[in-house]
Design a protein around this motif. Structure first.
Motif, PDB file in Angstrom:
ATOM      1  N   VAL A  36       0.857  -1.184   0.000  1.00  0.00           N
ATOM      2  CA  VAL A  36       0.000   0.000   0.000  1.00  0.00           C
ATOM      3  C   VAL A  36       0.894   1.235   0.000  1.00  0.00           C
ATOM      4  O   VAL A  36       1.902   1.292   0.694  1.00  0.00           O
ATOM      5  N   ASN A  37       0.536   2.215  -0.833  1.00  0.00           N
ATOM      6  CA  ASN A  37       1.273   3.475  -0.882  1.00  0.00           C
ATOM      7  C   ASN A  37       0.482   4.531  -0.128  1.00  0.00           C
ATOM      8  O   ASN A  37      -0.631   4.882  -0.530  1.00  0.00           O
ATOM      9  N   TYR A  63     -17.728   5.698   5.702  1.00  0.00           N
ATOM     10  CA  TYR A  63     -16.292   5.486   5.531  1.00  0.00           C
ATOM     11  C   TYR A  63     -15.849   6.013   4.166  1.00  0.00           C
ATOM     12  O   TYR A  63     -14.873   6.744   4.061  1.00  0.00           O
ATOM     13  N   ASN A  64     -16.578   5.641   3.129  1.00  0.00           N
ATOM     14  CA  ASN A  64     -16.225   6.079   1.779  1.00  0.00           C
ATOM     15  C   ASN A  64     -16.344   7.587   1.613  1.00  0.00           C
ATOM     16  O   ASN A  64     -15.545   8.197   0.904  1.00  0.00           O
ATOM     17  N   ASN A  73      -7.760   4.998  -4.794  1.00  0.00           N
ATOM     18  CA  ASN A  73      -6.657   4.238  -4.206  1.00  0.00           C
ATOM     19  C   ASN A  73      -7.253   3.102  -3.368  1.00  0.00           C
ATOM     20  O   ASN A  73      -7.376   3.207  -2.160  1.00  0.00           O
ATOM     21  N   GLU A  74      -7.611   2.023  -4.032  1.00  0.00           N
ATOM     22  CA  GLU A  74      -8.310   0.907  -3.390  1.00  0.00           C
ATOM     23  C   GLU A  74      -7.492   0.280  -2.254  1.00  0.00           C
ATOM     24  O   GLU A  74      -8.027  -0.061  -1.212  1.00  0.00           O
ATOM     25  N   LYS A  75      -6.183   0.163  -2.440  1.00  0.00           N
ATOM     26  CA  LYS A  75      -5.340  -0.433  -1.400  1.00  0.00           C
ATOM     27  C   LYS A  75      -5.331   0.439  -0.143  1.00  0.00           C
ATOM     28  O   LYS A  75      -5.370  -0.080   0.970  1.00  0.00           O
ATOM     29  N   PHE A  80      -6.773   1.197   5.574  1.00  0.00           N
ATOM     30  CA  PHE A  80      -7.224   2.013   6.700  1.00  0.00           C
ATOM     31  C   PHE A  80      -8.635   1.696   7.174  1.00  0.00           C
ATOM     32  O   PHE A  80      -9.099   2.261   8.162  1.00  0.00           O
ATOM     33  N   PHE A  81      -9.307   0.778   6.497  1.00  0.00           N
ATOM     34  CA  PHE A  81     -10.645   0.390   6.948  1.00  0.00           C
ATOM     35  C   PHE A  81     -10.624  -0.127   8.379  1.00  0.00           C
ATOM     36  O   PHE A  81     -11.525   0.134   9.167  1.00  0.00           O
TER      37      PHE A  81
END
Length: 99
Positions: A36-37, A63-64, A73-75, A80-81
């Protein structure tokens, strides 16, 4: 008798210090989202914590919305979820297999 004591102490020391067979020796394998970046100066927003007892879709929407600037940035979103959940929800999340 002396050898048994020595073996017992050695076994306990290995249990404390760990050895090459220690389950968490490879930390990368523990990452649900490897590579993850995280953008420079990124600050995790404050989230209402989801406990696993209310409607999950509402939590996902909130959250979204808070992470909207990073929606492509899906990763990062997946990484962070975990900051937005507690209780049985975090237990479920931490037991997921990395993809």
């Amino acid at each position: 008798m002396e050898r048994e004591k020595f073996d017992h102490i050695e076994k306990r020391l290995r249990a404390i210090e760990g050895d090459e067979d220690y389950a968490f020796a490879n930390m990368v394998e523990l990452c649900l989202v490897p590579d993850v970046n995280i953008p420079p100066k990124f600050k995790v927003p404050d989230f209402d914590k989801y406990k696993g007892t209310t409607y999950p879709k509402n939590h996902l929407k909130m959250y979204n919305r808070k992470m909207g600037a990073y929606s492509k940035n899906e990763k990062l979103l997946m990484h962070f979820f975990q900051e937005s959940i507690i209780g049985s929800a975090i237990t479920w999340y931490t037991n997921l297999e990395p993809s």
